[in-house]
Design a protein around this motif. Structure first.
Motif, mmCIF file in Angstrom:
data_model
loop_
_atom_site.group_PDB
_atom_site.id
_atom_site.type_symbol
_atom_site.label_atom_id
_atom_site.label_comp_id
_atom_site.label_asym_id
_atom_site.label_seq_id
_atom_site.Cartn_x
_atom_site.Cartn_y
_atom_site.Cartn_z
ATOM 1 N N ILE A 60 61.852 50.574 41.949
ATOM 2 C CA ILE A 60 61.956 52.000 41.675
ATOM 3 C C ILE A 60 60.647 52.712 41.967
ATOM 4 C CG2 ILE A 60 63.745 51.660 39.937
ATOM 5 C CD1 ILE A 60 61.563 52.031 37.793
ATOM 6 N N LYS A 61 60.708 54.010 42.156
ATOM 7 C CA LYS A 61 59.547 54.883 42.288
ATOM 8 C C LYS A 61 58.623 54.499 43.447
ATOM 9 C CE LYS A 61 59.861 56.069 37.453
ATOM 10 N NZ LYS A 61 59.208 56.480 36.217
ATOM 11 N N GLY A 62 59.186 53.919 44.510
ATOM 12 C CA GLY A 62 58.407 53.651 45.706
ATOM 13 C C GLY A 62 57.573 52.385 45.667
ATOM 14 N N PHE A 63 57.725 51.589 44.623
ATOM 15 C CA PHE A 63 56.990 50.332 44.522
ATOM 16 C C PHE A 63 57.689 49.228 45.310
ATOM 17 C CE2 PHE A 63 53.595 51.020 41.527
ATOM 18 C CZ PHE A 63 53.983 52.170 40.855
ATOM 19 N N GLU A 64 56.901 48.288 45.789
ATOM 20 C CA GLU A 64 57.435 47.104 46.435
ATOM 21 C C GLU A 64 56.534 45.924 46.105
ATOM 22 O OE1 GLU A 64 57.395 48.136 50.614
ATOM 23 O OE2 GLU A 64 55.423 47.212 50.868
ATOM 24 N N ALA A 65 57.073 44.727 46.275
ATOM 25 C CA ALA A 65 56.283 43.525 46.032
ATOM 26 C C ALA A 65 56.666 42.488 47.067
ATOM 27 C CB ALA A 65 56.524 42.992 44.628
ATOM 28 N N GLU A 66 55.699 41.663 47.416
ATOM 29 C CA GLU A 66 55.935 40.626 48.416
ATOM 30 C C GLU A 66 55.736 39.256 47.792
ATOM 31 O OE1 GLU A 66 53.530 40.793 51.919
ATOM 32 O OE2 GLU A 66 54.840 39.408 53.014
ATOM 33 N N PHE A 67 56.756 38.431 47.925
ATOM 34 C CA PHE A 67 56.704 37.057 47.445
ATOM 35 C C PHE A 67 56.157 36.188 48.569
ATOM 36 C CE2 PHE A 67 57.678 33.208 45.444
ATOM 37 C CZ PHE A 67 58.529 32.415 46.210
ATOM 38 N N ILE A 68 55.016 35.554 48.334
ATOM 39 C CA ILE A 68 54.442 34.635 49.313
ATOM 40 C C ILE A 68 54.390 33.263 48.664
ATOM 41 C CG2 ILE A 68 52.516 34.102 50.842
ATOM 42 C CD1 ILE A 68 51.774 37.036 50.846
ATOM 43 N N LYS A 69 55.344 32.435 49.020
ATOM 44 C CA LYS A 69 55.500 31.143 48.350
ATOM 45 C C LYS A 69 54.287 30.249 48.540
ATOM 46 C CE LYS A 69 58.938 27.469 47.807
ATOM 47 N NZ LYS A 69 60.238 26.936 48.293
ATOM 48 N N SER A 70 53.717 30.272 49.746
ATOM 49 C CA SER A 70 52.592 29.382 50.034
ATOM 50 C C SER A 70 51.351 29.735 49.220
ATOM 51 C CB SER A 70 52.258 29.433 51.530
ATOM 52 O OG SER A 70 51.907 30.746 51.900
ATOM 53 N N LYS A 71 51.286 30.969 48.790
ATOM 54 C CA LYS A 71 50.136 31.424 48.007
ATOM 55 C C LYS A 71 50.472 31.575 46.530
ATOM 56 C CE LYS A 71 47.892 33.970 51.777
ATOM 57 N NZ LYS A 71 47.336 35.284 52.216
ATOM 58 N N PHE A 72 51.682 31.269 46.150
ATOM 59 C CA PHE A 72 52.137 31.462 44.756
ATOM 60 C C PHE A 72 51.802 32.882 44.293
ATOM 61 C CE2 PHE A 72 53.389 27.166 44.007
ATOM 62 C CZ PHE A 72 52.552 26.403 44.790
ATOM 63 N N SER A 73 52.040 33.842 45.176
ATOM 64 C CA SER A 73 51.676 35.214 44.828
ATOM 65 C C SER A 73 52.878 36.144 44.863
ATOM 66 C CB SER A 73 50.588 35.741 45.760
ATOM 67 O OG SER A 73 51.108 35.960 47.061
ATOM 68 N N PHE A 74 52.760 37.204 44.101
ATOM 69 C CA PHE A 74 53.810 38.234 44.031
ATOM 70 C C PHE A 74 53.109 39.566 43.747
ATOM 71 C CE2 PHE A 74 58.011 39.632 44.077
ATOM 72 C CZ PHE A 74 58.374 40.320 42.924
ATOM 73 N N ASN A 75 52.411 40.071 44.749
ATOM 74 C CA ASN A 75 51.592 41.265 44.579
ATOM 75 C C ASN A 75 52.430 42.532 44.640
ATOM 76 O OD1 ASN A 75 49.500 39.482 44.481
ATOM 77 N ND2 ASN A 75 48.585 40.095 46.430
ATOM 78 N N LEU A 76 52.056 43.482 43.819
ATOM 79 C CA LEU A 76 52.742 44.773 43.736
ATOM 80 C C LEU A 76 52.005 45.781 44.597
ATOM 81 C CD1 LEU A 76 55.005 46.421 42.205
ATOM 82 C CD2 LEU A 76 53.192 47.047 40.593
ATOM 83 N N ARG A 77 52.754 46.595 45.346
ATOM 84 C CA ARG A 77 52.113 47.576 46.233
ATOM 85 C C ARG A 77 52.818 48.926 46.149
ATOM 86 N NH1 ARG A 77 52.022 43.180 50.688
ATOM 87 N NH2 ARG A 77 53.924 44.172 51.440
ATOM 88 N N LYS A 78 52.014 49.946 46.435
ATOM 89 C CA LYS A 78 52.567 51.291 46.623
ATOM 90 C C LYS A 78 51.652 52.009 47.601
ATOM 91 C CE LYS A 78 54.460 55.326 44.304
ATOM 92 N NZ LYS A 78 54.824 55.996 43.034
#
Lengths: 114, 115
Positions: A60-78
């Motif tokens: 919602i509200k223009g947010f997105e997140a990218e799941f990068i399995k190799s890095k165990f990351s799930f960063n939030l972006r706008k």
């Protein structure tokens, strides 16, 4: 034990700046990932979630997140934040083999300057 | 829209008192949770329940107990309140089934101060 780490405790940005909040989760088998937001004086609410499929998740509200399995990351972006995005943001992970409990990071307090 | 209602927004109690925090949800969710939220520590799970009369300890259950006599109601009990239990308490519920697959719906929280 499984854990969720958020890199920044407090972030200050000006309006229209781009945002990226870091989140790393520990390995633990099948995992689902969430970002929750808590606006001042309001209850925690779901921003977006990743269960499977396309690793780029839109919320919602223009947010997105990218799941990068190799890095165990799930960063939030706008791409461009607004003053109304001032809030506390929590990354969370649900591990299938951890009695189905959801683990939260310690939160990132975001302050947007008008 | 899911509504999770916590009975009190603010509570002030004395050390040693028995404290009840009540939570009611209106969406027939089977899963209910109690978290405490402290600055710099995020949310920590105290207890959870997947069904009536069922309870499981979370990560920090010491000093707390819970009761779930009805599906819609989940109570958190501080048997003998202490100052280190001063915190924001959050109740949450989620859809039936495997909770790791289900987003949580939160109440507004109860800010408890123990003096």
């Amino acid at each position: 034990a499984q854990s969720v780490s958020q890199h920044n405790h407090h972030v200050i940005l000006s309006e229209a700046a781009s945002l990226e909040l870091g989140c790393n989760y520990s390995y633990g088998g099948t995992v689902n990932l969430f970002w929750y937001v808590q606006y001042p004086g309001q209850h925690l609410q779901l921003l977006l979630k990743y269960f499977s499929g396309d690793p780029l998740v839109k919320g919602i509200k223009g947010f997105e997140a990218e799941f990068i399995k190799s890095k165990f990351s799930f960063n939030l972006r706008k791409p461009s934040v607004q003053w109304s995005d001032t809030a506390e943001y929590f990354c969370a992970a649900g591990y299938k083999n951890r009695d189905d409990k959801i683990i939260f990071g310690k939160g990132t307090r975001l302050h947007i300057l008008p | 829209d899911v509504k999770v209602t916590q009975s009190s927004r603010y509570l002030v109690k004395r050390t040693g008192e028995k404290v009840f925090l009540e939570c009611v949800q209106d969406m027939d969710h089977e899963n209910m949770f109690w978290y405490r939220q402290d600055p710099g520590l995020g949310l920590r799970l105290i207890y959870f329940s997947y069904d009536v009369k069922m309870k499981e300890k979370g990560d920090i259950p010491e000093g707390y107990s819970v009761s779930r006599e009805k599906k819609e109601r989940f109570s958190l009990i501080l048997e003998s309140a202490s100052t280190n239990q001063t915190s924001m308490y959050l109740c949450a519920s989620s859809f039936p089934g495997v909770s790791y697959n289900s987003p949580l719906h939160f109440g507004n929280g109860t800010r408890l101060t123990v003096t």
